[in-house]
Design an enzyme around this catalytic site. Structure first.
Site, PDB file in Angstrom:
ATOM      1  N   ARG A  55       4.682   1.058  -4.430  1.00  0.00           N
ATOM      2  CA  ARG A  55       4.608   1.388  -3.009  1.00  0.00           C
ATOM      3  C   ARG A  55       4.106   0.158  -2.267  1.00  0.00           C
ATOM      4  NH1 ARG A  55       0.264  -0.277  -2.800  1.00  0.00           N
ATOM      5  NH2 ARG A  55       0.048   0.637  -0.755  1.00  0.00           N
ATOM      6  N   ALA A  57       5.118  -2.139   1.489  1.00  0.00           N
ATOM      7  CA  ALA A  57       6.386  -2.598   2.050  1.00  0.00           C
ATOM      8  C   ALA A  57       7.092  -3.662   1.200  1.00  0.00           C
ATOM      9  CB  ALA A  57       6.144  -3.126   3.460  1.00  0.00           C
ATOM     10  N   ARG A  95      12.528   5.951   0.620  1.00  0.00           N
ATOM     11  CA  ARG A  95      11.414   5.857   1.575  1.00  0.00           C
ATOM     12  C   ARG A  95      11.986   5.337   2.890  1.00  0.00           C
ATOM     13  NH1 ARG A  95       5.947   4.821  -0.415  1.00  0.00           N
ATOM     14  NH2 ARG A  95       5.403   5.767   1.559  1.00  0.00           N
ATOM     15  N   GLN A 207      -4.973   5.170  -0.845  1.00  0.00           N
ATOM     16  CA  GLN A 207      -4.627   3.806  -1.290  1.00  0.00           C
ATOM     17  C   GLN A 207      -5.804   2.841  -1.151  1.00  0.00           C
ATOM     18  OE1 GLN A 207      -2.697   5.707   0.628  1.00  0.00           O
ATOM     19  NE2 GLN A 207      -0.522   5.270   0.364  1.00  0.00           N
ATOM     20  N   ASP A 248       4.456  -1.814   7.836  1.00  0.00           N
ATOM     21  CA  ASP A 248       5.654  -1.376   7.114  1.00  0.00           C
ATOM     22  C   ASP A 248       6.920  -1.709   7.881  1.00  0.00           C
ATOM     23  OD1 ASP A 248       4.596   0.349   4.676  1.00  0.00           O
ATOM     24  OD2 ASP A 248       3.264   0.584   6.384  1.00  0.00           O
ATOM     25  N   ASN A 258       2.376   1.354  10.461  1.00  0.00           N
ATOM     26  CA  ASN A 258       1.568   1.145   9.256  1.00  0.00           C
ATOM     27  C   ASN A 258       1.022   2.508   8.836  1.00  0.00           C
ATOM     28  OD1 ASN A 258       0.454  -0.800   7.350  1.00  0.00           O
ATOM     29  ND2 ASN A 258      -1.542  -0.270   8.182  1.00  0.00           N
ATOM     30  N   LYS A 259       0.266   2.518   7.757  1.00  0.00           N
ATOM     31  CA  LYS A 259      -0.247   3.773   7.196  1.00  0.00           C
ATOM     32  C   LYS A 259      -0.933   4.627   8.260  1.00  0.00           C
ATOM     33  CE  LYS A 259       0.266   4.912   3.848  1.00  0.00           C
ATOM     34  NZ  LYS A 259       1.400   5.797   3.488  1.00  0.00           N
TER      35      LYS A 259
HETATM   36  O1  MRU Z   1       2.841   4.784   1.561  1.00  0.00           O
HETATM   37  P1  MRU Z   1       2.598   3.406   1.044  1.00  0.00           P
HETATM   38  O2  MRU Z   1       1.458   3.288   0.102  1.00  0.00           O
HETATM   39  O3  MRU Z   1       3.843   2.759   0.524  1.00  0.00           O
HETATM   40  O4  MRU Z   1       2.173   2.685   2.366  1.00  0.00           O
HETATM   41  C1  MRU Z   1       2.451   1.424   2.680  1.00  0.00           C
HETATM   42  C2  MRU Z   1       1.215   0.658   2.776  1.00  0.00           C
HETATM   43  O5  MRU Z   1       0.744   0.183   1.773  1.00  0.00           O
HETATM   44  C3  MRU Z   1       0.537   0.503   4.031  1.00  0.00           C
HETATM   45  O6  MRU Z   1       1.067   1.098   5.120  1.00  0.00           O
HETATM   46  C4  MRU Z   1       0.192  -0.945   4.185  1.00  0.00           C
HETATM   47  O7  MRU Z   1      -0.872  -1.060   5.011  1.00  0.00           O
HETATM   48  C5  MRU Z   1       1.359  -1.770   4.655  1.00  0.00           C
HETATM   49  S1  MRU Z   1       2.488  -2.124   3.412  1.00  0.00           S
HETATM   50  C6  MRU Z   1       1.996  -3.706   2.975  1.00  0.00           C
END
Ligand code: MRU
Length: 378
Positions: A55, A57, A95, A207, A248, A258-259
């Site tokens: 997981r 980006a 995704r 995470q 992302d 982003n998350k």
């Molecule tokens: O759902 P995930 O774990 O794939 O989420 C992505 C991320 O790790 C975050 O959004 C992150 O801050 C950006 S991706 C480098």
């Protein structure tokens, strides 16, 4: 980066283009076990991405590129390109939010265009390896470009560590190596700057608690896990010098997905005059989307991720527990969009720029021109 003193990337191959050996770190086992999974097929690659064994980006992009190569190995000679179109669609559907996935698949499709299967297999293998190498190199350069920001913060606050807050995991586990948001942190730590990281635990998947803390521990970087809601409190008390997150997908206007929960951190940072940086490689910009709030697709995942939590009971034994009352329902949006006006700047492999269309254009003039031509959203 290092795992108990040994250098690992998050994804690698067996080295033979005609033998479908793909290796990943199974991130669903972390932080309680370090497990390597071996993938052989397109289907296994799709499951690894949708099931979040990989997981983040950059890593999603690299995994999709390698999954495309595995698909080429499985494909028939007759109807090869039709098979590969379907394989690409299957990978793309795993995704929706991180644009690196479609970016990597577009590169692969261009690379094998017009080739027969025998030539396409080594070509797709070479492209997947190139994408992984470029990802690692971009992240290394993001670290170098973000380092001066941390040096300046250290000079402004002599006698105490630079305090960085981060959300989710945008370290090396989210990429092939080095990471985006954590790359400047590693560069500063390696240079001897005193630094401390506030790690948002990042519900529901955790995470931050599971991955960011684990990789910072492996590297020896001082940090504390904090509850997701603690950041505003720390900022009000001057305990955060800057926020650095990953992204992302970032639109032409600088809006950054982003998350989930990143937006709330950006609001708190703006209210407290704390600089809020987003670190990303060029593969995370989507120049075809003008307005991130309108155009970036937001993944909604299973309610089970909200209703249940997993953890270690004692060494070697993990458990999954129900948090709410039996029968409770939940919703689970995995990402949010932080408007560009709340972002102090982007830390990229080419340098640091303002979170505006002009700022992005100053870094990527060629890509922005191309993006304008193929713009998909108003
Ligand atoms: O759902 P995930 O774990 O794939 O989420 C992505 C991320 O790790 C975050 O959004 C992150 O801050 C950006 S991706 C480098």
């Amino acid at each position: 980066m290092l795992v108990q003193g040994t250098h690992y990337r998050t994804i690698w191959t067996g080295g033979d283009p005609f033998r479908g050996d793909l290796f990943i770190i199974d991130q669903t086992a972390l932080p309680h076990a370090f497990r390597i999974a071996r993938l052989h097929t397109l289907e296994e690659a799709c499951e690894a991405i949708s099931g979040m064994l990989v997981r983040g980006a950059g890593l999603i992009g690299a995994a999709a590129a390698h999954g495309f190569w595995l698909a080429a190995l499985q494909a028939p000679d007759q109807g090869f390109h039709g098979f590969m179109e379907e394989a690409s669609a299957a990978l793309r559907a795993t995704r929706p939010t991180a644009v690196n996935l479609e970016w990597a698949l577009e590169r692969q499709k261009k690379r094998i265009a017009g080739l027969g299967r025998q030539q396409a297999v080594p070509a797709a293998f070479a492209e997947a390896c190139a994408i992984a190498d470029e990802d690692a190199d971009c992240c290394r350069r993001i670290g170098q470009n973000g380092l001066p920001l941390l040096r300046r913060a250290a000079q402004a606050h002599p006698g105490r560590p630079v305090e960085v807050l981060t959300h989710c995991n945008a370290g090396w586990l989210a990429f092939v190596d080095h990471g985006s948001a954590l790359a400047p942190v590693y560069a500063a730590f390696d240079e001897g700057l005193p630094i401390h990281v506030w790690v948002d635990e990042t519900r529901p998947r955790g995470q931050g608690a599971a991955l960011t803390s684990w990789e910072l521990l492996q590297h020896g970087v001082p940090h504390d896990i904090i509850a997701d809601n603690a950041g505003g409190h720390l900022m009000q008390r001057g305990m955060v010098d800057m926020v650095i997150t990953g992204a992302d997908r970032v639109a032409r206007n600088g809006d950054a997905a982003n998350k989930i929960g990143t937006y709330l951190k950006a609001l708190a940072a703006a209210d407290n005059h704390v600089p809020f940086y987003v670190a990303l490689p060029s593969s995370t910009f989507d120049f075809g989307i003008r307005d991130g709030m309108l155009g970036i697709p937001i993944e909604e995942r299973s309610p089970e991720e909200v209703l249940f939590a997993s953890g270690a009971l004692d060494p070697g034994r993990t458990a999954r527990v129900l948090l709410g009352p039996p029968g409770a329902t939940a919703r689970n949006w995995a990402f949010d969009v932080t408007p560009a006006r709340l972002i102090t700047g982007f830390i990229t492999e080419r340098g640091v720029c303002a979170a505006t269309e002009e700022g992005i254009a100053s870094m990527y003039p060629e890509a922005l021109d191309a993006g304008a031509r193929e713009q998909r959203h108003a």
